[in-house]
Design an enzyme around this catalytic site. Structure first.
Site, PDB file in Angstrom:
ATOM      1  N   ARG A  16      49.964  24.241 -24.796  1.00 34.89           N
ATOM      2  CA  ARG A  16      49.006  23.999 -23.457  1.00 34.89           C
ATOM      3  C   ARG A  16      48.073  24.511 -22.884  1.00 34.89           C
ATOM      4  NH1 ARG A  16      50.467  23.622 -18.587  1.00 34.89           N
ATOM      5  NH2 ARG A  16      52.684  23.041 -19.109  1.00 34.89           N
ATOM      6  N   LYS A  37      33.003  11.455 -31.091  1.00 31.51           N
ATOM      7  CA  LYS A  37      31.899  10.664 -31.560  1.00 31.51           C
ATOM      8  C   LYS A  37      31.514  11.219 -33.361  1.00 31.51           C
ATOM      9  CE  LYS A  37      32.346   7.835 -29.045  1.00 31.51           C
ATOM     10  NZ  LYS A  37      33.203   8.331 -28.380  1.00 31.51           N
ATOM     11  N   ASP A  51      25.801  15.527 -21.102  1.00 29.08           N
ATOM     12  CA  ASP A  51      26.813  14.598 -21.774  1.00 29.08           C
ATOM     13  C   ASP A  51      25.942  14.478 -23.314  1.00 29.08           C
ATOM     14  OD1 ASP A  51      27.300  13.327 -23.530  1.00 29.08           O
ATOM     15  OD2 ASP A  51      29.184  11.893 -21.889  1.00 29.08           O
TER      16      ASP A  51
HETATM   17  O1  P1T Z   1      35.658   8.059 -25.940  1.00 27.98           O
HETATM   18  P1  P1T Z   1      36.064   9.069 -25.579  1.00 27.98           P
HETATM   19  O2  P1T Z   1      36.356  10.039 -26.615  1.00 27.98           O
HETATM   20  O3  P1T Z   1      37.038   9.227 -24.280  1.00 27.98           O
HETATM   21  O4  P1T Z   1      34.595   9.977 -25.126  1.00 27.98           O
HETATM   22  C1  P1T Z   1      33.770   9.400 -23.417  1.00 27.98           C
HETATM   23  C2  P1T Z   1      32.333   9.481 -24.034  1.00 27.98           C
HETATM   24  C3  P1T Z   1      31.627   9.802 -23.300  1.00 27.98           C
HETATM   25  N1  P1T Z   1      30.646  10.691 -23.109  1.00 27.98           N
HETATM   26  C4  P1T Z   1      29.656   9.227 -24.388  1.00 27.98           C
HETATM   27  C5  P1T Z   1      27.904   9.471 -24.221  1.00 27.98           C
HETATM   28  C6  P1T Z   1      30.213   8.702 -24.833  1.00 27.98           C
HETATM   29  O5  P1T Z   1      29.532   7.035 -25.491  1.00 27.98           O
HETATM   30  C7  P1T Z   1      31.468   8.245 -24.549  1.00 27.98           C
HETATM   31  C8  P1T Z   1      32.955   7.150 -25.532  1.00 27.98           C
HETATM   32  N2  P1T Z   1      31.479   5.912 -25.684  1.00 27.98           N
HETATM   33  C9  P1T Z   1      31.867   4.893 -26.536  1.00 27.98           C
HETATM   34  C10 P1T Z   1      33.050   4.858 -27.184  1.00 27.98           C
HETATM   35  C11 P1T Z   1      31.228   3.963 -26.983  1.00 27.98           C
HETATM   36  O6  P1T Z   1      30.655   3.048 -28.558  1.00 27.98           O
HETATM   37  O7  P1T Z   1      29.665   3.872 -26.393  1.00 27.98           O
END
Ligand code: P1T
Length: 398
Positions: free
Chosen positions: A50, A199, A174
């Site tokens: 962790r 992503k 972000d």
């Molecule tokens: O899904 P996760 O890895 O927890 O990420 C969250 C997140 C954070 N920031 C942005 C700009 C995002 O688009 C997302 C997650 N977005 C999607 C799942 C979507 O389809 O837009």
């Protein structure tokens, strides 16, 4: 490695051949704990996975290098990265939030952290005067996306991060939609860059992960402390997959951008399309800022179809290559309906104000052949024509 170009850093940063076997790939250190030679005496500074794991350490160094930062701190998801930033705050603190963000980001501020006494205000950060006026004496953190999800607004990173600094607040950008290949917010004044590695960084729709990148040593130490104390860390196998994926980020992004550019222009000329939002087009309201702070315009396109939900459903159900699914940034093309899917947790008034209507769809353009993608969009747009009765027939029936 910091003096090398992006493509070289993508492939090499944070990674050395394994000293025991010469393995060129950093192994998956699938271990929860590490043997100590005497209490508190470690073989290589690792005590428990962790706190740290060698596969994750390599990934953290790689991502830091790609963003031009000193420290990378990885998490089990993008929203876990967001939560770690909010754990820097205390009850009574205020956050300025960009008005258009991922629905799950809004949900966390609205449904989780507000209950703990951390208040927030949404503001259109494309407007400098509105943004300046939205700071309160208690604003400690500014959170923005650019391009935003799903409207693809472009926020002037240098402008907002300078305002945050002037007001004594931390700024978080972000950078999920742009990726470090197209945009480096630390160089534009951000304190923290956040990623959903799920992503483009992962790029193959096969893992969920997140990361923060910072330059400041004290801030990095606080975030590492939160990473360990709160504990939402990624598994070694996911770190390995991510290390494999970042090696091709630059190549994938070039194709995502080229495909999206062609598709955005095609859609903008289509009679069934009301409006296309793509920062690379000169009709985008913040195209000039995008051209200034991004090296290219990304693989995301949002558009409004003429009509409403019936037309959107016909179109989305008719696609064969674009898959109807949440998420984005994979090699395969995805499409989704924000009002019903990714942004369902945003209140209806805010959705309406932002333009997240029943006719709005968001495309994550993959790296398939562009002609095949255009063919798929073309046949699905034609399906709307045949499936939706003309307005005069609807009127005659009622
Ligand atoms: O899904 P996760 O890895 O927890 O990420 C969250 C997140 C954070 N920031 C942005 C700009 C995002 O688009 C997302 C997650 N977005 C999607 C799942 C979507 O389809 O837009």
């Amino acid at each position: 490695m910091s003096n090398k170009h992006f493509a070289t850093r993508a492939i090499h940063a944070g990674q050395e051949p394994d000293p025991t076997t010469g393995a060129i790939m950093t192994p998956v250190y699938q271990t929860s704990t590490y043997v100590q030679t005497s209490p508190g005496r470690y073989i290589d500074n690792f005590d428990y996975s962790r706190s740290a794991n060698p596969t994750r350490t390599a990934l953290e160094a790689n991502l830091a290098s790609l963003e031009g930062g000193k420290h990378g701190i990885c998490f089990a998801s993008g929203v876990a990265s967001l939560a770690a930033c909010i754990h820097l705050l205390s009850a009574g603190d205020h956050v300025l939030l960009c008005d258009d963000v991922y629905g799950g980001t809004f949900r966390m501020f609205n449904n989780v952290f507000e209950q703990l006494g951390i208040n927030f205000t949404r503001v259109d950060m494309t407007n400098a005067a509105l943004t300046r006026a939205a700071f309160t004496g208690k604003t400690r953190l500014v959170w923005l996306e650019t391009p935003t999800n799903p409207m693809l607004k472009i926020v002037d990173i240098a402008m907002v991060t300078a305002l945050a600094r002037e007001k004594g607040a931390l700024s978080v950008v972000d950078n999920t939609f742009a990726t470090p290949y197209l945009q480096n917010p630390l160089a534009l004044g951000a304190d923290i860059v956040s990623h959903s590695c799920t992503k483009y960084l992962g790029g193959h729709s096969d893992l969920v992960s997140g990361a923060l990148i910072v330059n400041d040593d004290d801030l990095a130490a606080r975030l590492h402390y939160i990473q360990n104390a709160v504990g939402a860390v990624p598994a070694p196998w996911d770190c390995f997959l991510l290390l494999r994926s970042t090696k091709t980020l630059h190549v994938r992004m070039e194709r995502h951008c080229a495909n999206a550019k062609r598709i955005a222009d095609y859609l903008a000329d289509h009679s069934r399309v009301e409006r296309v939002f793509y920062p690379g087009r000169s009709d985008h309201p913040q195209h000039a800022i995008a051209a200034q702070q991004m090296s290219d315009f990304g693989g995301m396109i949002t558009m409004t179809l003429k009509g409403g939900l019936a037309e959107s459903r016909t179109f989305l159900e008719s696609l064969r290559l674009f898959s109807l699914a949440e998420s984005l940034g994979g090699v395969e093309s995805l499409i989704e309906h924000p009002a019903i899917m990714t942004h369902a947790s945003v209140d209806a008034d805010a959705r309406e104000a932002l333009g997240i209507t029943d006719g709005l769809v968001r495309l994550s353009v993959g790296i398939e052949d562009a002609d095949d993608l255009l063919g798929d969009l073309d046949q699905a747009l034609s399906a709307i024509r045949t499936a939706t009765p003309p307005a005069y027939k609807m009127a005659a029936r009622s």
